[in-house]
Scaffold this motif. Structure first.
Motif, short mmCIF file in Angstrom:
data_model
loop_
_atom_site.label_atom_id
_atom_site.label_comp_id
_atom_site.label_asym_id
_atom_site.label_seq_id
_atom_site.Cartn_x
_atom_site.Cartn_y
_atom_site.Cartn_z
N ARG A 46 44.88 43.61 42.36
CA ARG A 46 46.24 43.08 42.50
C ARG A 46 46.36 41.66 41.96
N ALA A 47 45.32 40.86 42.13
CA ALA A 47 45.38 39.47 41.66
C ALA A 47 45.56 39.42 40.15
N LEU A 48 44.83 40.25 39.42
CA LEU A 48 45.00 40.28 37.96
C LEU A 48 46.36 40.83 37.57
N GLN A 49 46.88 41.76 38.35
CA GLN A 49 48.22 42.27 38.09
C GLN A 49 49.24 41.13 38.20
N PHE A 50 49.06 40.27 39.20
CA PHE A 50 49.97 39.14 39.37
C PHE A 50 49.83 38.15 38.21
N VAL A 51 48.59 37.85 37.82
CA VAL A 51 48.36 36.91 36.72
C VAL A 51 49.06 37.41 35.45
N PHE A 52 48.81 38.65 35.08
CA PHE A 52 49.39 39.17 33.84
C PHE A 52 50.90 39.39 33.96
N GLY A 53 51.37 39.84 35.12
CA GLY A 53 52.81 40.01 35.31
C GLY A 53 53.55 38.69 35.22
N SER A 54 53.01 37.66 35.86
CA SER A 54 53.67 36.35 35.81
C SER A 54 53.55 35.74 34.42
N LEU A 55 52.51 36.09 33.67
CA LEU A 55 52.38 35.59 32.30
C LEU A 55 53.42 36.25 31.38
N VAL A 56 53.72 37.52 31.61
CA VAL A 56 54.79 38.17 30.85
C VAL A 56 56.11 37.43 31.09
N VAL A 57 56.39 37.12 32.34
CA VAL A 57 57.62 36.39 32.68
C VAL A 57 57.62 35.01 32.02
N LEU B 173 33.49 33.06 44.35
CA LEU B 173 33.06 32.92 45.74
C LEU B 173 32.71 34.26 46.37
N ASN B 174 33.46 35.30 46.06
CA ASN B 174 33.15 36.62 46.60
C ASN B 174 31.78 37.09 46.13
N GLU B 175 31.43 36.79 44.88
CA GLU B 175 30.11 37.15 44.37
C GLU B 175 29.01 36.31 45.01
N VAL B 176 29.24 35.00 45.12
CA VAL B 176 28.23 34.10 45.69
C VAL B 176 27.91 34.47 47.14
N TYR B 177 28.96 34.78 47.91
CA TYR B 177 28.77 35.08 49.33
C TYR B 177 28.52 36.55 49.61
N GLY B 178 28.68 37.40 48.62
CA GLY B 178 28.44 38.83 48.80
C GLY B 178 29.42 39.50 49.73
N LYS B 179 30.58 38.92 49.89
CA LYS B 179 31.63 39.49 50.74
C LYS B 179 32.96 38.91 50.28
N THR B 180 34.05 39.44 50.83
CA THR B 180 35.37 38.95 50.46
C THR B 180 35.65 37.64 51.19
N VAL B 181 35.61 36.57 50.46
CA VAL B 181 35.97 35.25 50.97
C VAL B 181 37.45 35.00 50.69
N LEU B 182 37.86 35.28 49.46
CA LEU B 182 39.26 35.20 49.04
C LEU B 182 39.67 36.58 48.53
N PRO B 183 40.65 37.21 49.16
CA PRO B 183 41.02 38.57 48.74
C PRO B 183 41.69 38.58 47.38
N ILE B 184 41.43 39.64 46.62
CA ILE B 184 42.08 39.83 45.32
C ILE B 184 42.85 41.14 45.27
N GLY B 185 42.90 41.83 46.38
CA GLY B 185 43.61 43.11 46.41
C GLY B 185 42.69 44.23 46.00
N PRO B 186 43.01 45.44 46.41
CA PRO B 186 42.12 46.56 46.11
C PRO B 186 42.05 46.86 44.62
N VAL B 187 40.92 47.37 44.23
CA VAL B 187 40.75 47.85 42.86
C VAL B 187 41.35 49.24 42.80
N ASN B 188 42.25 49.48 41.87
CA ASN B 188 42.89 50.79 41.74
C ASN B 188 42.04 51.70 40.90
N ALA B 189 42.02 52.95 41.25
CA ALA B 189 41.23 53.93 40.48
C ALA B 189 42.08 54.63 39.46
#
Length: 194
Positions: free
Chosen positions: A127-138, A178-194
């Motif tokens: 979802r985070a990347l969706q927001f980045v690209f959606g807001s970039l279109v705008v 940070l999520n990679e460094v800590y091995g857990k969700t520190v800052l959520p980015i939204g689910p990965v869609n399949a």
């Protein structure tokens, strides 16, 4: 007894670098677009070295990781920043004429269309990347409309929207890191869609 070992590809994730490079450069340019300060060497240097070169490097690393989306996005936007700096600097050096308003509208529009097409790729991502690209279109749409109409208020609005877009890219890059460094969700980015 059989032991299964997980082998990493040995190549670091370049997405945090690419997203932070894009985000920080976007925020600074759009603080200018919002009218806070003039176009200056700080923005141009960020466009060349961090927004430009760092994103191209991130894109090349994405290619080594076999990530076509990351390769295309980071390399393209890295060269976007380099071309934008060229559009600003080349006329000042006497190398080429400055682009007319209609040429800038075409430039911003084609980048907006390209970004819209990449946005569809993010629908399989988080979802985070969706927001980045959606807001970039705008953002590209507002910039193109502002140049097409000559309406400075639309350009200023684009500046504020661009700050949001850039900040969302910084957030996403730092979250991935940070999520990679800590091995857990520190800052959520939204689910990965399949």
């Amino acid at each position: 007894m059989t032991t299964i070992a997980t082998v990493k590809d040995g190549i670091a994730n370049p997405a945090p670098l690419g997203l932070c490079a894009f985000g920080m450069t976007t925020v600074l340019l759009n603080v200018h677009n919002a009218g806070v300060f003039e176009m200056n060497s700080m923005i141009l240097a960020m466009g060349i070295f961090y927004g430009g070169l760092a994103q191209v490097i991130a894109g090349v690393i994405e290619a080594k990781k076999n990530n076509t989306f990351g390769l295309t996005a980071f390399t393209s936007y890295g060269f976007f920043w380099l071309s934008l700096v060229g559009l600003i600097v080349m006329p000042k050096l006497g190398w080429a004429a400055a682009p007319a308003e209609s040429a800038m509208v075409a430039y911003l529009s084609i980048w907006g269309l390209f970004t819209l097409l990449l946005f569809f790729g993010t629908l399989r991502l988080n979802r985070a990347l969706q927001f980045v690209f959606g807001s970039l279109v705008v953002l590209f749409a507002l910039l193109a409309i502002g140049d097409a109409t000559g309406n400075k208020n639309i350009g200023k609005l684009a500046g504020y929207e661009g700050i949001i877009c850039g900040a969302s890219a910084i957030y996403t890059g730092v979250a991935l890191l940070l999520n990679e460094v800590y091995g857990k969700t520190v800052l959520p980015i939204g689910p990965v869609n399949a």
